[in-house]
Design a protein around this motif. Sequence first.
Motif, PDB file in Angstrom:
ATOM      1  N   GLU A  22       0.797  -1.221   0.000  1.00 41.92           N
ATOM      2  CA  GLU A  22       0.000   0.000   0.000  1.00 41.92           C
ATOM      3  C   GLU A  22       0.832   1.275   0.000  1.00 41.92           C
ATOM      4  O   GLU A  22       0.359   2.318  -0.433  1.00 41.92           O
ATOM      5  N   PHE A  23       2.050   1.220   0.507  1.00 42.38           N
ATOM      6  CA  PHE A  23       2.917   2.398   0.455  1.00 42.38           C
ATOM      7  C   PHE A  23       4.379   1.964   0.514  1.00 42.38           C
ATOM      8  O   PHE A  23       4.709   0.879   0.994  1.00 42.38           O
ATOM      9  N   PRO A  68      12.985   9.562  -5.408  1.00 40.23           N
ATOM     10  CA  PRO A  68      12.025   9.710  -6.523  1.00 40.23           C
ATOM     11  C   PRO A  68      11.711   8.369  -7.175  1.00 40.23           C
ATOM     12  O   PRO A  68      12.100   8.087  -8.304  1.00 40.23           O
ATOM     13  N   LEU A  69      10.987   7.524  -6.441  1.00 42.06           N
ATOM     14  CA  LEU A  69      10.639   6.189  -6.923  1.00 42.06           C
ATOM     15  C   LEU A  69       9.150   6.109  -7.221  1.00 42.06           C
ATOM     16  O   LEU A  69       8.343   6.739  -6.539  1.00 42.06           O
ATOM     17  N   ASN A 113       6.604  -1.199  -3.848  1.00 46.64           N
ATOM     18  CA  ASN A 113       6.429  -0.883  -2.436  1.00 46.64           C
ATOM     19  C   ASN A 113       6.825  -2.070  -1.565  1.00 46.64           C
ATOM     20  O   ASN A 113       7.530  -1.932  -0.558  1.00 46.64           O
ATOM     21  N   LEU A 114       6.369  -3.257  -1.961  1.00 47.01           N
ATOM     22  CA  LEU A 114       6.671  -4.468  -1.204  1.00 47.01           C
ATOM     23  C   LEU A 114       8.179  -4.701  -1.134  1.00 47.01           C
ATOM     24  O   LEU A 114       8.744  -4.975  -0.067  1.00 47.01           O
ATOM     25  N   VAL A 115       8.842  -4.547  -2.268  1.00 47.62           N
ATOM     26  CA  VAL A 115      10.294  -4.750  -2.323  1.00 47.62           C
ATOM     27  C   VAL A 115      11.022  -3.719  -1.477  1.00 47.62           C
ATOM     28  O   VAL A 115      12.034  -4.021  -0.834  1.00 47.62           O
ATOM     29  N   SER A 116      10.522  -2.488  -1.458  1.00 42.21           N
ATOM     30  CA  SER A 116      11.201  -1.437  -0.700  1.00 42.21           C
ATOM     31  C   SER A 116      11.281  -1.784   0.785  1.00 42.21           C
ATOM     32  O   SER A 116      12.299  -1.520   1.439  1.00 42.21           O
ATOM     33  N   HIS A 117      10.231  -2.368   1.328  1.00 38.02           N
ATOM     34  CA  HIS A 117      10.251  -2.755   2.740  1.00 38.02           C
ATOM     35  C   HIS A 117      11.280  -3.862   2.978  1.00 38.02           C
ATOM     36  O   HIS A 117      11.992  -3.846   3.998  1.00 38.02           O
ATOM     37  N   THR A 118      11.366  -4.805   2.057  1.00 42.55           N
ATOM     38  CA  THR A 118      12.359  -5.878   2.186  1.00 42.55           C
ATOM     39  C   THR A 118      13.766  -5.313   2.154  1.00 42.55           C
ATOM     40  O   THR A 118      14.628  -5.683   2.970  1.00 42.55           O
ATOM     41  N   ILE A 119      14.026  -4.392   1.233  1.00 39.72           N
ATOM     42  CA  ILE A 119      15.359  -3.791   1.113  1.00 39.72           C
ATOM     43  C   ILE A 119      15.742  -3.073   2.396  1.00 39.72           C
ATOM     44  O   ILE A 119      16.858  -3.230   2.920  1.00 39.72           O
TER      45      ILE A 119
END
Length: 396
Positions: free
Chosen positions: A132-133, A142-143, A150-156
């Motif tokens: 969701e975010f 600036p993504l 979004n899902l990948v960003s949390h994992t990273i």
Amino acid sequence: MKILAISYGTEGDTRPMVALCRGLLDAGHTVVLLGDPPGLGSAKALGVPTVALSGDLQGMMRSTPANATGPQVLKLVNKNTSAWMAAVLAECPADLILAGGLSVYVAESVGERTNTPVIQTVLTPVGSRTREFISPIMAGLPLPRWGWLNLVSHTIVCWFAWLVFLSATNAARKEHGMAPRRRRRVGDPQVYGISPALLPRPRDYPSNVLFTGQWVVPATYSPPPELEAFLAAGEKPIYVGFGSMAGVSSDLIVALREAIGDRRAIFGRGWSTIGDLPSNFHAVDDVPHDWLLPRCVMAIHHGGSGTTHSACAAGVPSIILPTVADQYFWAQHMADIGIAKHVLRMHSLDTNKLRAAIAFADTSGPQEKARDLGQAMGLEDGVSAAVSAIESFAEQ
């Protein structure tokens, strides 16, 4: 239960934990709060037992530009990890450990060593993945905001944090008789001091992740006569304050003076050392936001989770000047829900855009949205909900 609450961080990290600890004490539990010394004064005032952890976060923040604090914070945590682990172990045995702020890996290791359950007590949505975010830690980049990205960003972000603290954590574990960890620990319950009226809980979060509402102790505050006189002397002022962002520059004050003009303003010093302020600015040191912000017309601030929540609870528009981490997330969210005009940046501040943001906050649209949000948040009791959630998780 005997509960150890650990929260090393800024005032914005510590004060909500103080409120939560007071709620747990009122519910009949034994609580000890371990944290950064400058933040423990409010705990002592509320009768919350405390243990000071090593490190000088305030001194580091005051000597570092606000947009360069990230690497220095990481160094401070790694330098003090072993000492923090020793301090928590010295308070054991306990029935439960609450891990907040920068203490999570210390809490997890002590929980493992002593076979004590750990619940993460979190103030911004960084611990679980969602479509969701974007991860709040990456919100300033600036993504594109796509579900899978979004899902990948949390994992990273979770893996990056683990790798940054891994070496110091394992060194401390060895000193305290524990084998090194090779993988991140996952699955502990997470109780967020986030208002679901402000930010709805993501639908794809696991069932052991809850949003309870803001953790705050209602202010019992008697203002000094000079503050009372200033508030009574004219129209509601603009609040300006950047909390623990100590590296507030004189250039920022110049930009604020140009954008605010001759309007009345209250400047919350926080951890800053700014002394030379315009004559229409009234400086204050330690005034509770839930007392002060309802007496203001809008709030210009850094976008920390606590200040953002307090401004929204007060029913006033926010103008956020973010500089690090999740502050960009809250700035964008305020713009997304129509309470702020656009996202600004503290260290590349365009005075015309700031002036436009102030003009926008003076209009009926954002004022009505802020007022409606404040009324909805007023129906929440974040501390009571968090205490109930913690007790329920502890019984499982």
